[in-house]
Design a protein around this motif. Structure first.
Motif, PDB file in Angstrom:
ATOM      1  N   TYR A   1      -0.280  -0.060  -0.335  1.00 18.74           N
ATOM      2  CA  TYR A   1      -0.269   0.464  -1.818  1.00 18.74           C
ATOM      3  C   TYR A   1       0.024   1.957  -1.582  1.00 18.74           C
ATOM      4  N   VAL A   2       0.833   2.642  -2.509  1.00 14.04           N
ATOM      5  CA  VAL A   2       1.071   3.986  -2.760  1.00 14.04           C
ATOM      6  C   VAL A   2       0.517   4.472  -3.902  1.00 14.04           C
ATOM      7  N   ASN A   3      -0.200   5.469  -3.825  1.00  9.57           N
ATOM      8  CA  ASN A   3      -0.868   5.990  -5.091  1.00  9.57           C
ATOM      9  C   ASN A   3       0.112   6.563  -6.054  1.00  9.57           C
ATOM     10  N   PRO A   4      -0.093   6.822  -7.248  1.00 11.85           N
ATOM     11  CA  PRO A   4       0.900   7.199  -8.122  1.00 11.85           C
ATOM     12  C   PRO A   4       1.536   8.675  -8.060  1.00 11.85           C
ATOM     13  N   THR A   5       1.045   9.521  -7.237  1.00 17.97           N
ATOM     14  CA  THR A   5       1.493  10.818  -6.782  1.00 17.97           C
ATOM     15  C   THR A   5       2.387  10.625  -5.481  1.00 17.97           C
ATOM     16  N   GLY A   6       1.857   9.404  -4.694  1.00 20.23           N
ATOM     17  CA  GLY A   6       2.899   9.500  -3.369  1.00 20.23           C
ATOM     18  C   GLY A   6       2.050  10.223  -2.408  1.00 20.23           C
ATOM     19  N   SER A   7       1.021  10.791  -2.581  1.00 21.81           N
ATOM     20  CA  SER A   7      -0.027  11.421  -1.545  1.00 21.81           C
ATOM     21  C   SER A   7      -0.375  10.443  -0.673  1.00 21.81           C
ATOM     22  N   PHE A   8      -0.902   9.439  -0.847  1.00 23.48           N
ATOM     23  CA  PHE A   8      -1.694   8.405  -0.187  1.00 23.48           C
ATOM     24  C   PHE A   8      -0.802   7.125   0.215  1.00 23.48           C
ATOM     25  N   ALA A   9      -1.001   6.468   1.425  1.00 24.99           N
ATOM     26  CA  ALA A   9      -0.423   4.952   1.587  1.00 24.99           C
ATOM     27  C   ALA A   9      -1.894   4.560   1.893  1.00 24.99           C
ATOM     28  N   ILE A  10      -2.168   3.317   1.258  1.00 23.14           N
ATOM     29  CA  ILE A  10      -3.485   2.852   1.754  1.00 23.14           C
ATOM     30  C   ILE A  10      -2.961   1.462   2.185  1.00 23.14           C
ATOM     31  N   ALA A  11      -3.637   0.799   3.380  1.00 26.93           N
ATOM     32  CA  ALA A  11      -3.254  -0.401   3.880  1.00 26.93           C
ATOM     33  C   ALA A  11      -4.583  -0.813   4.057  1.00 26.93           C
ATOM     34  N   SER A  12      -4.765  -2.454   3.656  1.00 24.05           N
ATOM     35  CA  SER A  12      -5.781  -2.926   3.875  1.00 24.05           C
ATOM     36  C   SER A  12      -5.498  -4.345   4.941  1.00 24.05           C
ATOM     37  N   PHE A  13      -6.448  -4.966   5.526  1.00 24.33           N
ATOM     38  CA  PHE A  13      -6.391  -5.830   6.693  1.00 24.33           C
ATOM     39  C   PHE A  13      -7.121  -6.997   6.399  1.00 24.33           C
ATOM     40  N   ARG A  14      -6.442  -8.151   6.917  1.00 23.86           N
ATOM     41  CA  ARG A  14      -6.791  -9.731   7.000  1.00 23.86           C
ATOM     42  C   ARG A  14      -8.069  -9.600   7.776  1.00 23.86           C
ATOM     43  N   GLN A  15      -8.312  -8.578   8.954  1.00 24.00           N
ATOM     44  CA  GLN A  15      -9.282  -8.894   9.766  1.00 24.00           C
ATOM     45  C   GLN A  15     -10.345  -7.768   9.512  1.00 24.00           C
TER      46      GLN A  15
END
Length: 323
Positions: A190-204
């Motif tokens: 995901y990327v937050n609305p301001t474009g400052s953070f990218a967030i990755a979640s993991f199957r493991q």
């Protein structure tokens, strides 16, 4: 129709039926969601996404290697185009200007990103770009439409790379950087609305937060553990909900993280009788909708911890869900 979120007072939620080759359209404008339409698409529909104006729904048909484009403004809603892609399409994202759709294709296609041109009628497949990796489970376009973030691994190491970033200002994506994370099997991004953070979640297990504006992106925070079966970021980019694999005979386990501050703190953990599945927030962030088996479950996100507000029987299992 002036408001594509509504038609005759209805508000819509969509989820794909992996075994029914269909998309279910639910009216969520009342206290309890109800089915209003079922749209036949391709074989084994998985991820799906709406455009920003909510006038189109894009459905990736993994079993028939295609994407279905649905006009959501008509009654009934109808398919306006079905385009052939490469083998094993999975993740999908639309640029903010609503001019392009990006679709990732997996190992049988040697790893590629397809670009669908939405500026012509009917839409057409414009390009195929070989990319760094073969396992793509999540994609997100930055709010300014300049970067594409892809969760995936290397061709010779399909689990350890967590995030690849592409410049999409030209006609084909150009790799900017691939950033290694601290977890395995990237699943969502995901990327937050301001474009400052990218967030990755993991199957493991785990959540990685990156500085999305930096080149290359910088890993800022890592939290969490456990096998992830679903996640969703609130529209304002503040809350991340993670659903963890249900233990044998146990309850569904969940965590809510405040991602408005970095590094991430301790999540708010809670349990539910419903096992995690594909999930999405309502437009105002007050509700979270999740398909758990054959139940569409609504969580009240104004409660701490969140509580089940209602649940209705649907035809599952779902491959993806969106509003």
């Amino acid at each position: 129709m002036t408001n594509p979120y509504r038609r005759n007072g209805q508000q819509y939620l969509y989820f794909s039926q992996k075994t029914g080759d269909s998309v279910c359209v639910m009216d969520i404008g009342k206290d309890r969601p109800r089915l209003v339409e079922t749209i036949k698409v391709g074989i084994q529909p998985e991820r799906l996404v709406t455009n920003r104006s909510k006038t189109r729904l894009y459905v990736v048909n993994r079993g028939s290697d295609s994407i279905s484009i649905i006009d959501t403004t008509t009654a009934p809603m109808g398919i306006i185009a079905t385009l052939s892609l490469g083998a094993e399409p999975y993740a999908v994202s639309v640029d903010p200007e609503q001019t392009r759709v990006f679709v990732s294709c997996g190992p049988m296609d040697a790893g590629s990103i397809k670009i669908v041109d939405l500026t012509v009628t009917p839409p057409v497949l414009r390009s195929t770009t070989p990319v760094r990796g073969i396992v793509f489970r999540g994609m997100a376009v930055s709010p300014d439409g300049k970067r594409l973030f892809v969760a995936g691994g290397l061709k010779d190491d399909t689990i350890n790379d967590s995030l690849s970033v592409y410049d999409i200002t030209g006609s084909t994506p150009v790799l900017i950087a691939a950033v290694a994370g601290q977890n395995e099997s990237p699943e969502f991004v995901y990327v937050n609305p301001t474009g400052s953070f990218a967030i990755a979640s993991f199957r493991q297990g785990g959540v990685n937060v990156f500085d999305a504006a930096a080149t290359p992106p910088v890993l800022l925070s890592t939290v969490g553990s456990g096998e992830v079966n679903g996640s969703a970021l609130s529209p304002d980019g503040r809350l991340l909900l993670m659903g963890y694999a249900e233990p044998a005979g146990g309850q569904g386990n969940y965590a809510v993280y405040d991602v408005s501050t970095i590094p991430l703190g301790t999540g708010l953990f809670f349990t539910s009788a419903y096992a995690p599945g594909p999930m999405t927030f309502s437009a105002d962030g007050a509700r979270l909708y999740m398909v758990s088996g054959n139940e569409l479950v609504t969580f009240d996100m104004t409660m701490h911890p969140p509580e089940v507000a209602n649940h209705v029987t649907v035809t599952g299992p779902a491959g993806g869900i969106t509003i």
